[in-house]
Design an enzyme around this catalytic site. Sequence first.
Site, PDB file in Angstrom:
ATOM      1  CD  GLU A 209      19.313   7.856  10.370  1.00  0.00           C
ATOM      2  OE1 GLU A 209      19.632   8.604   9.437  1.00  0.00           O
ATOM      3  OE2 GLU A 209      19.967   7.765  11.413  1.00  0.00           O
TER       4      GLU A 209
ATOM      5  CB  CYS B  97      18.186   6.900   2.417  1.00  0.00           C
ATOM      6  SG  CYS B  97      19.382   5.745   3.094  1.00  0.00           S
TER       7      CYS B  97
HETATM    8  P1  NAP Z   1       7.296   5.757   4.662  1.00  0.00           P
HETATM    9  O1  NAP Z   1       6.079   5.713   3.834  1.00  0.00           O
HETATM   10  O2  NAP Z   1       7.505   6.938   5.531  1.00  0.00           O
HETATM   11  O3  NAP Z   1       7.265   4.422   5.540  1.00  0.00           O
HETATM   12  C1  NAP Z   1       8.315   4.083   6.392  1.00  0.00           C
HETATM   13  C2  NAP Z   1       7.814   3.170   7.483  1.00  0.00           C
HETATM   14  O4  NAP Z   1       6.917   3.882   8.332  1.00  0.00           O
HETATM   15  C3  NAP Z   1       7.029   1.957   6.971  1.00  0.00           C
HETATM   16  O5  NAP Z   1       7.352   0.848   7.753  1.00  0.00           O
HETATM   17  C4  NAP Z   1       5.586   2.383   7.188  1.00  0.00           C
HETATM   18  O6  NAP Z   1       4.703   1.296   7.319  1.00  0.00           O
HETATM   19  C5  NAP Z   1       5.724   3.123   8.498  1.00  0.00           C
HETATM   20  N1  NAP Z   1       4.634   4.040   8.790  1.00  0.00           N
HETATM   21  C6  NAP Z   1       3.826   4.711   7.930  1.00  0.00           C
HETATM   22  N2  NAP Z   1       2.960   5.480   8.617  1.00  0.00           N
HETATM   23  C7  NAP Z   1       3.221   5.293   9.936  1.00  0.00           C
HETATM   24  C8  NAP Z   1       2.665   5.802  11.150  1.00  0.00           C
HETATM   25  N3  NAP Z   1       1.663   6.678  11.138  1.00  0.00           N
HETATM   26  N4  NAP Z   1       3.163   5.381  12.324  1.00  0.00           N
HETATM   27  C9  NAP Z   1       4.183   4.504  12.368  1.00  0.00           C
HETATM   28  N5  NAP Z   1       4.754   3.975  11.243  1.00  0.00           N
HETATM   29  C10 NAP Z   1       4.275   4.374  10.050  1.00  0.00           C
HETATM   30  O7  NAP Z   1       8.625   5.611   3.803  1.00  0.00           O
HETATM   31  P2  NAP Z   1       8.944   4.540   2.645  1.00  0.00           P
HETATM   32  O8  NAP Z   1       8.110   4.921   1.473  1.00  0.00           O
HETATM   33  O9  NAP Z   1       8.874   3.144   3.160  1.00  0.00           O
HETATM   34  O10 NAP Z   1      10.480   4.826   2.378  1.00  0.00           O
HETATM   35  C11 NAP Z   1      10.950   5.784   1.467  1.00  0.00           C
HETATM   36  C12 NAP Z   1      11.550   6.967   2.169  1.00  0.00           C
HETATM   37  O11 NAP Z   1      12.452   6.540   3.170  1.00  0.00           O
HETATM   38  C13 NAP Z   1      12.358   7.841   1.256  1.00  0.00           C
HETATM   39  O12 NAP Z   1      11.956   9.159   1.435  1.00  0.00           O
HETATM   40  C14 NAP Z   1      13.800   7.666   1.707  1.00  0.00           C
HETATM   41  O13 NAP Z   1      14.623   8.781   1.561  1.00  0.00           O
HETATM   42  C15 NAP Z   1      13.646   7.316   3.116  1.00  0.00           C
HETATM   43  N6  NAP Z   1      14.762   6.491   3.568  1.00  0.00           N
HETATM   44  C16 NAP Z   1      15.666   7.037   4.411  1.00  0.00           C
HETATM   45  C17 NAP Z   1      16.731   6.278   4.868  1.00  0.00           C
HETATM   46  C18 NAP Z   1      17.744   6.839   5.822  1.00  0.00           C
HETATM   47  O14 NAP Z   1      18.542   6.076   6.349  1.00  0.00           O
HETATM   48  N7  NAP Z   1      17.753   8.123   6.071  1.00  0.00           N
HETATM   49  C19 NAP Z   1      16.881   4.956   4.453  1.00  0.00           C
HETATM   50  C20 NAP Z   1      15.942   4.437   3.578  1.00  0.00           C
HETATM   51  C21 NAP Z   1      14.873   5.225   3.139  1.00  0.00           C
HETATM   52  P3  NAP Z   1       3.848   0.733   6.075  1.00  0.00           P
HETATM   53  O15 NAP Z   1       4.805   0.300   5.039  1.00  0.00           O
HETATM   54  O16 NAP Z   1       3.096  -0.385   6.683  1.00  0.00           O
HETATM   55  O17 NAP Z   1       2.985   1.874   5.627  1.00  0.00           O
END
Ligand code: NAP
Length: 518
Positions: free
Chosen positions: A255, A294
């Site tokens: 997602e 999101c």
């Molecule tokens: P993110 O930076 O991609 O992080 C998401 C998760 O992935 C965090 O738990 C992060 O951990 C983890 N992560 C980062 N690098 C990783 C790796 N190499 N391997 C495994 N896990 C890893 O996203 P965010 O900034 O938290 O969230 C914002 C984004 O999420 C927005 O773009 C939004 O659109 C999207 N979003 C989508 C939905 C949906 O349902 N489609 C819902 C909510 C948000 P750390 O925090 O420890 O770095």
Amino acid sequence: MHIVRSYLCDRWQEGGERRPLINPSNDERLAEAGSSGLDLGDALAHARDHGGATLRKMTFAQRGALLASIATSLHKRREDLVALSIANGGNTRGDAKFDIDGATGTLSYYAKLGERLGHKRTLVDGAAERLAPNPRYVGYHLQVPRRGVAVHINAFNFPAWGLFEKAAVSILAGVPVFTKPATATALVAERAVEFLVEDGVLPKGVLSLLCGSAGDLLDHLDVQDVVAFTGSADTGARIRGHACVVERSVGLNIEADSLNAAVLGADVDSDSGAYELFLREVARDVTQKAGQKCTATRRVLIPADRLDEVREDLTNEIDNVRVGDPSLREVRMGPVTNRAQLADVEAGMAALEKSGAERVHGGGRGKLVAIEGDQGCFIAPSLFVAPADNPVVHSREVFGPTATLLPYDGTADAAVDILSRGKGSLVSSVYTDDKLFAEGVVLEAAAFMGRIHVGSSRVAEHSPGPGTVMPQMVHGGPGRAGGGEELGGLRGLAFYSQRTGVQGEKTLLEKILPMEER
Ligand code: NAP
């Protein structure tokens, strides 16, 4: 300083190389979280061996009862979780409840589904398929829990809902959960799991929590595991390409980012219920959780001859939202989650302006309630106007309090063409009372959308809006939205299950498969 712990192998453990968690309203450091030194391979094995075996022995009704106990345990401590969510996340009370009640609501919904499925442990999908001229030889499709662990990686914006909407489906399907919240807002997830442990709700190995970076987690994935990820498209792509995911065919649901849209139909008069609903829902999406949803509407299609009037009405609606210290009841929008998010939102708005989009509302920090000087990660809600063919509007998700108004000619064909430029969205809305227009948009845009919300005058009083993800409906979207699908009632269980075709003699199969409750 509070150290956020992980709950692995049914015990609380501290990891190293910690990162700070802050209160984004005043930049106060609240805690730190890290995961280095934790044995994640061992923790996954523990979840597989103990949690999986326990859940597979339980009937759907028993798994449902477990979900109900989790919901009760969290609901009892709702106020504690709300306070923590205000501090570590910048949520207003309303935003915090949206997250926490979303979690308990989804758990309760799946608890009821479990009760309804009763004493079965597995499911038969569909009716018998006749496979030979003789009606005795048939095939059924059996759906059984995978024998691995469900790794859930979540985004920062919904630390409670994100954790428990995924956990509810996985546990009901019979697969243990290994959940990793985003580090920035992990305090809510840690506290929620503490409550469950204190209440003795969790059977051994059923729920593990990793706070801090993912570290080498993905290196330990095995063939029966699945990963459900929510977050940015960049991280999603990295996980999709991970060697263990690829080589071991690990089930993956993503997602990701989404450029959701709202379309105002040319038929909608300014005194209609549909128009009121449109204004209310677009303004809410810009400001709720400071636009960090999101499902938030980022692109607003408006018939060109109505642009000035609609812009003014939307501006007034957004101006009514008081921004400032989210702990105050009168405040309806707080800061974004941390300095990194603030910088990202500012850069996104700058990119929109550079592309030729005109800022028609907002800018800077705005007028803030009970906030001194330059403290906190505040940014005023902003509206932009751009031509519908501006490429940045359709490619850059600005994850903050903003939307861009796009004039269009009022036809369904033009609306669908503009919607499709987002290359796949989680949800979009069409506001209209015109059946033909609704049909033209819904049927033609559906291929680009995970969900479509039709906002007509007759539902104006009942609509929770496009941004409320209901467990009955699928959540996910094609293309840049990640290509995933979660929830949707029993549909969500398929991801955690193996569907196996079983062929043979009809009466024999009907004796061994879970056709009836037994
Ligand atoms: P993110 O930076 O991609 O992080 C998401 C998760 O992935 C965090 O738990 C992060 O951990 C983890 N992560 C980062 N690098 C990783 C790796 N190499 N391997 C495994 N896990 C890893 O996203 P965010 O900034 O938290 O969230 C914002 C984004 O999420 C927005 O773009 C939004 O659109 C999207 N979003 C989508 C939905 C949906 O349902 N489609 C819902 C909510 C948000 P750390 O925090 O420890 O770095």
